[in-house]
Design an enzyme around this catalytic site. Structure first.
Site: not given
Ligand SMILES: [Zn+2]
Length: 398
Positions: A60, A296, A334, A336, A339, A365
């Site tokens: 920015d 963002d 999820c 990820c 998880c 996460h």
């Molecule tokens: Zn997750």
């Protein structure tokens, strides 16, 4: 774009960001200017090398942060004098110096220096602020055009090949250079802009160097007419991408949406359109559906550090005692690494015990959830194209 204010997405190493599929992240010029300083980053080869991040970066202009220092700043036509929140020392940002700082940091996309109009503001104030932003946009662009070849990295490209069209090709970059150069231009799918021959590099006579992309920012407060005028006059100055600034400054969400929608009408759809500082998972889907390409927000990372987690089943405050014995994963839908491996009970224990790992895992996460949300949006857009529908009609499930 995850926010990496100080050249770091708090708590998450760069290799995990890559694994999560982060294509671009945001750095804050104001913070990096104060610490470690632009000159230090420039000497170390620019932000990409400094933070070992080979993918794209956007900085920015520092304007928004400086304007947030309400009691510590003074605005004139020339620029903004402000006091550091760290030690009270006095500094000055102008369109020229903010652009210079961003060239020195060397992100792929940099932003024109603008005034973020406060909310609420009367029409006279909104107009004056918009006019100032337009004058500053011209000055930012002029400084950029005159100094764009001072960027610290060496992106060697051959000139665009007339037969293959727009994309410049990199010439003989070795593996190391490939890691830290050129990713950004590819990520934005924009033709790399090339430095002119006025600064020829002796070693590669047929090559020019790609430069950063400077985006303009539309202001105009909460007034539809002013937003339109700001968009048209910013486009007349000419930028490779346009941001909608001055939103998420305390106005009601319905008004944010209204202004986004009416401003988008006046921005070219074939160029990147960036909505600054939003939003919740539901909001980013909504704005993407309207035609926003980039956003963002500190929300996924900041909320994670406070134990607030976004899941396919809604928000979870992991600090609550009800999760103390919960052996289920945080979000059963999820994929990820958090998880897949840990239980809610363990995450709750880490948070309650103030373990550093809590912040790391929670952030991983939440970022994964946001990135999955945007992947679903992109998938919907592609499906819409394949089926011939002209827009995304159904909201993808986050
Ligand atoms: Zn997750």
């Amino acid at each position: 774009m995850p926010v990496g204010t100080l050249a770091s997405v708090k708590g998450v190493p760069q290799d995990i960001l890559e694994e999560l599929g982060v294509q671009i992240l945001l750095g804050n010029t104001y913070h990096l200017y104060l610490r470690p300083g632009v000159e230090q980053v420039r000497k170390l080869g620019g932000l990409h090398r400094f933070m070992a991040w080979p993918r794209a970066i956007l900085t920015d202009s520092g304007g928004f942060q400086v304007f947030s220092l309400t009691d510590l700043r003074k605005i004139t036509e020339e620029g903004v004098t402000f006091r550091s929140h760290l030690d009270g020392s006095s500094h000055f940002f102008s369109p020229e110096s903010a652009t210079e700082a961003q060239i020195g940091l060397g992100a792929d996309i940099i932003m024109a220096f603008d005034e973020c109009t406060e909310y609420p503001a009367d029409r006279e104030r909104m107009r004056a602020s918009m006019e100032l932003t337009l004058r500053w946009a011209e000055r930012s662009k002029k400084y950029f055009e005159d100094h764009k070849c001072d960027v610290p990295w060496t992106k060697k490209h051959v000139a665009p090949d007339a037969s293959s069209g727009v994309h410049a090709k990199r010439a003989d970059a070795n593996e190391h250079d490939r890691g830290y150069a050129g990713e950004g231009a590819r990520a934005t799918q924009e033709p790399a802009e090339l430095c002119s021959a006025r600064q020829p590099r002796a070693a590669v006579s047929t090559s020019s160097e790609a430069t950063q992309a400077l985006f303009g920012i539309v202001q105009g407060g909460m007034d539809h007419q002013l937003r339109r005028e700001s968009a048209e006059r910013t486009i007349a100055i000419g930028f490779p991408g346009y941001a909608i600034g001055g939103l998420s400054v305390g106005e009601p969400r319905a008004l944010t949406r209204e202004i986004v929608e009416s401003t988008l009408e006046h921005l070219p759809a074939e160029q990147p359109r960036y909505l600054m500082g939003v939003g919740t998972p539901e909001e980013i889907v909504e704005y993407a559906t309207l035609g926003i390409d980039m956003m963002d927000c500190v929300l996924p990372t900041r909320a994670a550090r406070h134990g607030l987690l976004f899941t396919s089943e809604g928000k979870i405050s992991i600090k609550q005692a009800r999760y103390a014995g919960d052996a289920a994963p945080l979000d059963p839908n999820c994929a990820c690494r958090v998880c897949q491996r840990y239980s809610r009970a363990y995450l709750r224990h880490l948070y309650a015990s103030n373990e550093v790992l809590a912040q790391v895992l929670n952030t991983v996460h939440n970022l994964s959830f946001y990135l999955d949300t945007m992947r679903a949006v992109r998938h919907s857009i592609l499906l819409g194209k394949e089926t011939g529908s002209s827009c995304v009609r159904s909201r993808p499930k986050p």
